[in-house]
Motif scaffolding. Sequence first.
Motif, mmCIF file in Angstrom:
data_model
loop_
_atom_site.group_PDB
_atom_site.id
_atom_site.type_symbol
_atom_site.label_atom_id
_atom_site.label_comp_id
_atom_site.label_asym_id
_atom_site.label_seq_id
_atom_site.Cartn_x
_atom_site.Cartn_y
_atom_site.Cartn_z
ATOM 1 N N GLY A 1 20.964 5.590 -24.569
ATOM 2 C CA GLY A 1 20.551 6.395 -25.704
ATOM 3 C C GLY A 1 21.735 6.773 -26.575
ATOM 4 O O GLY A 1 22.813 6.171 -26.488
ATOM 5 N N ALA A 2 21.530 7.794 -27.429
ATOM 6 C CA ALA A 2 22.551 8.153 -28.405
ATOM 7 C C ALA A 2 23.780 8.726 -27.700
ATOM 8 O O ALA A 2 23.656 9.556 -26.807
ATOM 9 C CB ALA A 2 21.986 9.190 -29.383
ATOM 10 N N SER B 1 24.525 15.590 -27.986
ATOM 11 C CA SER B 1 24.017 14.756 -29.063
ATOM 12 C C SER B 1 22.716 15.344 -29.547
ATOM 13 O O SER B 1 21.996 16.012 -28.812
ATOM 14 C CB SER B 1 23.788 13.330 -28.547
ATOM 15 O OG SER B 1 22.812 12.698 -29.331
ATOM 16 N N LYS B 2 22.413 15.103 -30.814
ATOM 17 C CA LYS B 2 21.178 15.656 -31.363
ATOM 18 C C LYS B 2 19.980 14.776 -31.026
ATOM 19 O O LYS B 2 18.844 15.193 -31.115
ATOM 20 C CB LYS B 2 21.314 15.812 -32.877
ATOM 21 C CG LYS B 2 22.273 16.909 -33.260
ATOM 22 C CD LYS B 2 22.148 17.248 -34.738
ATOM 23 C CE LYS B 2 23.175 18.295 -35.129
ATOM 24 N NZ LYS B 2 24.561 17.754 -35.187
ATOM 25 N N SER C 1 18.930 11.280 -24.984
ATOM 26 C CA SER C 1 20.350 11.488 -24.780
ATOM 27 C C SER C 1 20.509 12.605 -23.766
ATOM 28 O O SER C 1 19.548 13.301 -23.439
ATOM 29 C CB SER C 1 21.022 11.885 -26.100
ATOM 30 O OG SER C 1 22.410 11.976 -25.914
ATOM 31 N N ALA C 2 21.709 12.745 -23.221
ATOM 32 C CA ALA C 2 21.957 13.820 -22.271
ATOM 33 C C ALA C 2 23.371 14.327 -22.490
ATOM 34 O O ALA C 2 24.284 13.528 -22.699
ATOM 35 C CB ALA C 2 21.795 13.312 -20.841
ATOM 36 N N PRO C 3 23.562 15.648 -22.462
ATOM 37 C CA PRO C 3 24.902 16.197 -22.683
ATOM 38 C C PRO C 3 25.819 15.902 -21.494
ATOM 39 O O PRO C 3 25.350 15.574 -20.411
ATOM 40 C CB PRO C 3 24.658 17.697 -22.822
ATOM 41 C CG PRO C 3 23.372 17.941 -22.115
ATOM 42 C CD PRO C 3 22.562 16.696 -22.249
ATOM 43 N N VAL C 4 27.136 16.026 -21.727
ATOM 44 C CA VAL C 4 28.089 15.877 -20.627
ATOM 45 C C VAL C 4 28.835 17.198 -20.442
ATOM 46 O O VAL C 4 28.984 17.988 -21.376
ATOM 47 C CB VAL C 4 29.080 14.714 -20.873
ATOM 48 C CG1 VAL C 4 28.356 13.397 -20.845
ATOM 49 C CG2 VAL C 4 29.837 14.908 -22.168
ATOM 50 N N THR D 1 20.619 5.175 -15.552
ATOM 51 C CA THR D 1 21.098 6.280 -16.388
ATOM 52 C C THR D 1 20.211 6.573 -17.590
ATOM 53 O O THR D 1 20.687 6.889 -18.669
ATOM 54 C CB THR D 1 22.538 6.038 -16.896
ATOM 55 O OG1 THR D 1 22.556 4.894 -17.751
ATOM 56 C CG2 THR D 1 23.495 5.845 -15.747
ATOM 57 N N PHE D 2 18.912 6.501 -17.381
ATOM 58 C CA PHE D 2 17.992 6.892 -18.451
ATOM 59 C C PHE D 2 17.844 8.424 -18.390
ATOM 60 O O PHE D 2 17.619 8.971 -17.315
ATOM 61 C CB PHE D 2 16.639 6.231 -18.238
ATOM 62 C CG PHE D 2 15.756 6.284 -19.433
ATOM 63 C CD1 PHE D 2 15.983 5.439 -20.511
ATOM 64 C CD2 PHE D 2 14.707 7.188 -19.497
ATOM 65 C CE1 PHE D 2 15.169 5.490 -21.623
ATOM 66 C CE2 PHE D 2 13.890 7.233 -20.626
ATOM 67 C CZ PHE D 2 14.124 6.384 -21.683
ATOM 68 N N PRO D 3 17.984 9.135 -19.514
ATOM 69 C CA PRO D 3 17.928 10.608 -19.479
ATOM 70 C C PRO D 3 16.664 11.106 -18.771
ATOM 71 O O PRO D 3 15.550 10.688 -19.087
ATOM 72 C CB PRO D 3 17.925 10.991 -20.955
ATOM 73 C CG PRO D 3 18.644 9.870 -21.617
ATOM 74 C CD PRO D 3 18.287 8.644 -20.840
#
Lengths: 325, 442, 211, 279, 193
Positions: free
Chosen positions: B42-43, B64-65, B69-72, B141-143
């Motif tokens: 994703g983004a 990410s907006k 997506s997923a934050p780190v 690693t799919f959110p």
Amino acid sequence: MNGKLVISSSPHIRTIESVQSVMIDVLAALFPVALIAVLLFGYQALLTMVIAVISAMLAEAIWMRKLDIFGDGSAAVTGLLLAMTLPPAPPWWLVVVGSFCAIIIGKQVFGGIGNNIFNPALVGRAILVVSWGGHMAGQIWPVPKPFVIFSDFFYDISAVTTATPLAGQEQALNTSLSQLLFGNVAGALGETSALALLVGAGWLFIKGHIDWRIPGGYIGTVFVMGAALGGGFYGNHLLTGLFHVLAGGVLLGALFMATDMVTSPVTNLGKLIFGIGCGVITMLIRLYGSFPEGVTFAILIMNALTPIIDNFTIPRKFGEVKKSA
Amino acid sequence: MGGATFKGGVHPDYRKELTASLAITAMPAPAKVVIPLQQHIGAPCEALVQVGDTVKLGQKIGESKGFVSAPVHASVSGTVVAIGPYNHPLGRKVEAITIESDGQDTWHEDIKPHGSLESLSPEEIKAIIREAGLVGMGGATFPAHVKLAPPPEKPIDTVIINGAECEPYLTADHRLMLEKPNELVFGLKIMLKALGASVGIIGIENNKPDALRVMRQAVEGEANISVVALPTKYPQGAEKMLIYATTRRKVPSGGLPMDVGVVNHNVGTAVAMCEALHKGKPLVERVVTVTGEGVARPANLMVRIGTLVSEVLKACGGLKETTRKLIIGGPMMGLAQTSADIPVIKGTSGILALTEENVDLSEPSTCIKCAKCVGACPVNLVPTFIAQAAEHELIQRAEKLHAADCIECGCCSFICPSRIPLTQWIRLAKADILERRRQQQK
Amino acid sequence: MKTMSNMNIYLQDISRGIVRDNPTFRLVLGMCPTLAVTVYLINGLGMGLSTAVVLICSNVVISALRRYIPDQVRIPCYIVIIATFVTVVEMLLKAFQPKLYAALGVFIPLIVVNCIILGRAEAFAGKKPVLRSLFDGIGIGLGFTVSLFILSALREVIGSGTFLADTAYAVHVFGESFEPMAVFSQPAGAFIALGLLLGLTNVIFKKLKID
Amino acid sequence: MQVLYAVAALGGIGILFGVLLALVARFFAVQSDPRVEAVREVLPGANCGACGYAGCTNFAEAVVGGEAKIDGCIPGGSETAKEIAALLGQEAIETVPLVATVFCIGDNRMAKDLFVYDGIQDCAVAMKYANGFKACTYGCLGLGNCVRACPFEAITIGPGGLPVVDKEKCNGCGLCAKACPRNIIQILPKGTAGHLVLCASHDRGKSVTLACEVGCMACKACVKACPQEAITMQDNLAVIDLEKCDDCGECVAACKPGTIHPRRNLPVAAPRPQDQVAV
Amino acid sequence: MEKLISIIFIYIFVENFVLQRFFGICPFLGVSRKMETAVGMSMAVVFVMTLATLVTWLAYTYVLVPLGLIYLQIVTFILVIAGLVQLVETVLRKISPTLYQGLGIFLPLITTNCAVLAVALLAVQNEFTLVEAVVFGIAAALGFSMALIIMAGIRERLELAKVPKALQGTAITLITAGILSLAFMGFKGMLTL
């Protein structure tokens, strides 16, 4: 670490099988029937097999200009399979010509292993049958003499002759089914003992090199057609069907020739169709043609149809939705 | 149920005994972590910190907006020393934040428990999961939150936890099931609630009898959750195969599990979900199986995200001289690496070092049409024909042979006696087909 | 000098027909009779010469009439001309070589549809002067005859063990006791022998660097 | 009497079909591409099928449509091919004879490998794995995409793992240049005059030296040495303008890694000693 | 009726026009490259051969024989066939462009297909009745089609095989045809006329 890391696409582990190991498995599977043939026909049978294997490997080595005579073992398999289709004591030059035709015309002109369209051993045999019918498929065949190799090593097996069970109804009635099963019967080296063939094929089956569909379709069709159209001798239609399965080259063809990986379809449905087709053509030739046996021709014809069968039997992918009209 | 399985598949040498009996040990936090801003499909994220900033453990440092997506998060407390491209397990360089640890591991002040499951609404749960940066930890690693938010026209009734771990060598999930069964079951319950689904299934291959026993104990008294023993066969853990084996539902070609009312998640994701809810802990560490004949001391390690693989290997006694291949992931689907100078990311389930005897460099020979690949393909393709079409650049033909449906499990390449890189060819054909479809859409 | 260069062109026309544009091995035309009648050398030669005669005659006549034949109907006209000569050859053979005529059978009338003849008519005779068409006909006709000679010699020697059987010069090449490889006198052997010969010519031509 | 019958019968059939055909042709006329007609005219018209198409007209359509090769007509031979080429206006291409030239001499002795690649032997595929196994990201991978692209068998992979062009067979069609994913092959006018910088690396000097012993390290020594000012630096790579080059050879002397070579004597990569081959 | 069935079986399998009798080798070699063209050609051949046998048989029986002009049969037959093909082609092209695309484009190739002329000549030579002659035409055409389609299947596979360079194309096709002919010899002796 010494040496650089290796980068490749996944997967990173491989089966231990190789083309060579597959070929060695086939050779091993042919061992029982080869043994029976030697026990029945003596040193001449052994000689025929040795000449066939060596000349086949030689033909391949000469064509490919390589020194490694055994190579992937496919030439040895072709040679031995060809020997299995030969009479017990053919002239040596016949065996050599057969092997060379099998390897060169049957295989190498198409680009070598994996590229050939027709089963090389059968191409070799067909050429021999058409060229020297008298030697190959005549009416007289050596009478097998069990354990001759131990009692009299240099016994000339072709001294006493008889006809093969497929020559006519009379010969068929003179042959019992148990004779066919254990191999005490006149015929080509690999056509003698049904049991030995089944044992060898069982080994290939366990190793996963052959699949039930081709032999099943082939033998089943021969049985059904034999029972329905064979004339019902032995007093029973089912026994007649069984006779047609056990006599001649059907088992050798169904278990070892038709299942040749390169020249048979890769799809499951295709394999079944291929087997049934072989059975139908074999029985047509046996019952109505002028040749007593039709295995060679049947398998060659189906070999030719293999690309078409493959194209029409691509399996439905996992989760494919049936198209609704 | 149980015992049902897909057609095809292979039986590689599992070699799980190297690490299966080793309990998970925590690897000490390294002096430096490198956290890529993209560790998910994703983004990519944008950095929320700058060089010189001080960060605390669990602090969100990338966001990410985009929805998919997923934050780190920072996996150590310390100082940001660099932001820039860094080696990534996927092969190219990716923007990454390098943090030097202060050795304190001070948790960020926002990290606190979220309360009981009963008190939270599905929407709140999804928000928590997103904030925690959870992704599919099996390697895809799919959110995770995206999978929990299916479109309303596709109701989900079943959640499947993938405990098959069919990849040879890897034991991370196996150990998690043994050591954190209750957390796993709680994670599953979270998913059921978030999705409003009624049935939970945990599928485990029957070569892990201890895990089956432990998990069966853990689900005792849970009426809607069951543990299913699966036949040991690769790729039993592939999404579509697993769904078929546990529910007998076939995901349509080109479709997603949600099309048949199913969502599945990895064992690791479920445990991480539990911790995200209970402790408010974002995804800053994960279990990694460090194994293979090339590793001096194989282990199951709890590793901080962003630890360099070279550090992890050092903690396991380093690589042996005979190592010839370094793989991130399992041997069937993992990615071979050119160096150990790459960070552990959220999807890193294993670090595998293969030695000379396991690296087969023999040249491929001509296809002998043995059809073993046809028998092994779990999705009913004819790999040899597709590979042949790809080799001769007959893309249309490859497409007709359904090349695009390949799940890249590697069974065909594994089984091929001619050593043809079938999977690689099919992957190539697939890429070409997708490229062509994109162009046609334009 | 001029005559010299003219002679050269004619010689080239002939040699081209035999070697570079050999109808059987290079152009791969007229396969049906090539395969069918080459069991015995004498049949192959008979076929080759009959075809050559038809080719030469039709080439000359078509070339001579090329200005008077309307373009739209030229193919039917060519066919009529060719068919006429084929009928003449058929009658001659029937009268003077009844044995050969019987052996060649339906392939004599089928010379009409031999692609070589119509092909040369269109490609050469319909455009070039009479004399060159004559030599082109001779060249191609000889080329065809030579190919048939090679193929039928091979098939007869291996497939029957004889050379020039059915003639006064018949010999058993390997002696009477030789068991010939009969497949070569069968249709299957014809295909295989021609296929192998084609491969061989390809190799030879490549070695000699003839395009 | 017999003769009369014969003439009458043949004539009758002839007239019958002639009239029929004439009528049919008039009432059922179909427009077609004049170029197809023109090509059709120069074909032998035997409809033999040797070209693989259903007949001469089909072949003509295929040629005009660009599907079939100009020399596809076997009976027609080279003469027909030339006529078709003239009709389709393709003969104008052959003005200056061209030849393909490989701009990399980093053979497996000179250029370093980063790792061993195992998989599909194709340059473009190999580049998907960490941009190729060579330390130089511009250098030739030697997996032979150019060899497979060449219809004239003019390129082979030499003993050093680099492609070698057979100048006799090469006709400069450029298919190899198109096939090379690294863009190392250039199509130049045939000839032996001038010097060339046999490197394609745009990396800076230091990384080039690390990756390859014979790469252009952008030191500009050749630029300074050239009395004709024929050499320019283009993005860290020296490029010689063949029109200005007068073959003086000053640049060869100035080039430390030995990247520059005269065209009349292009180097053929030597094999690496066996003991160093990484397996 | 039995004779008709025998004719069909014999001329498809036993006396196959291509594999045992060597008629129509040129199109067999040329058009067997792709399955698609092979199928189109096959349909066209069946159509034309049937029609040609019918018309030439009529022309022979009702024109040439009564007039005592048997020696004109070659010229007449080839003219009739050529005219017929041309006629069908032109008509088809106008009436049904789709059918023309599938079938008509193969028609010119058939004019010089010796199988067509052979079938006409043999029908007369074997003294078939009108019905037998037409059935014979169909059977011969089906036999031709079968050989063509099998060969197309094989050649599509050989395209991807590593056939030695010198043998590629016609040479390997001929060798394959040889083995095919060998295989079909198995039907020898099955049914006689």
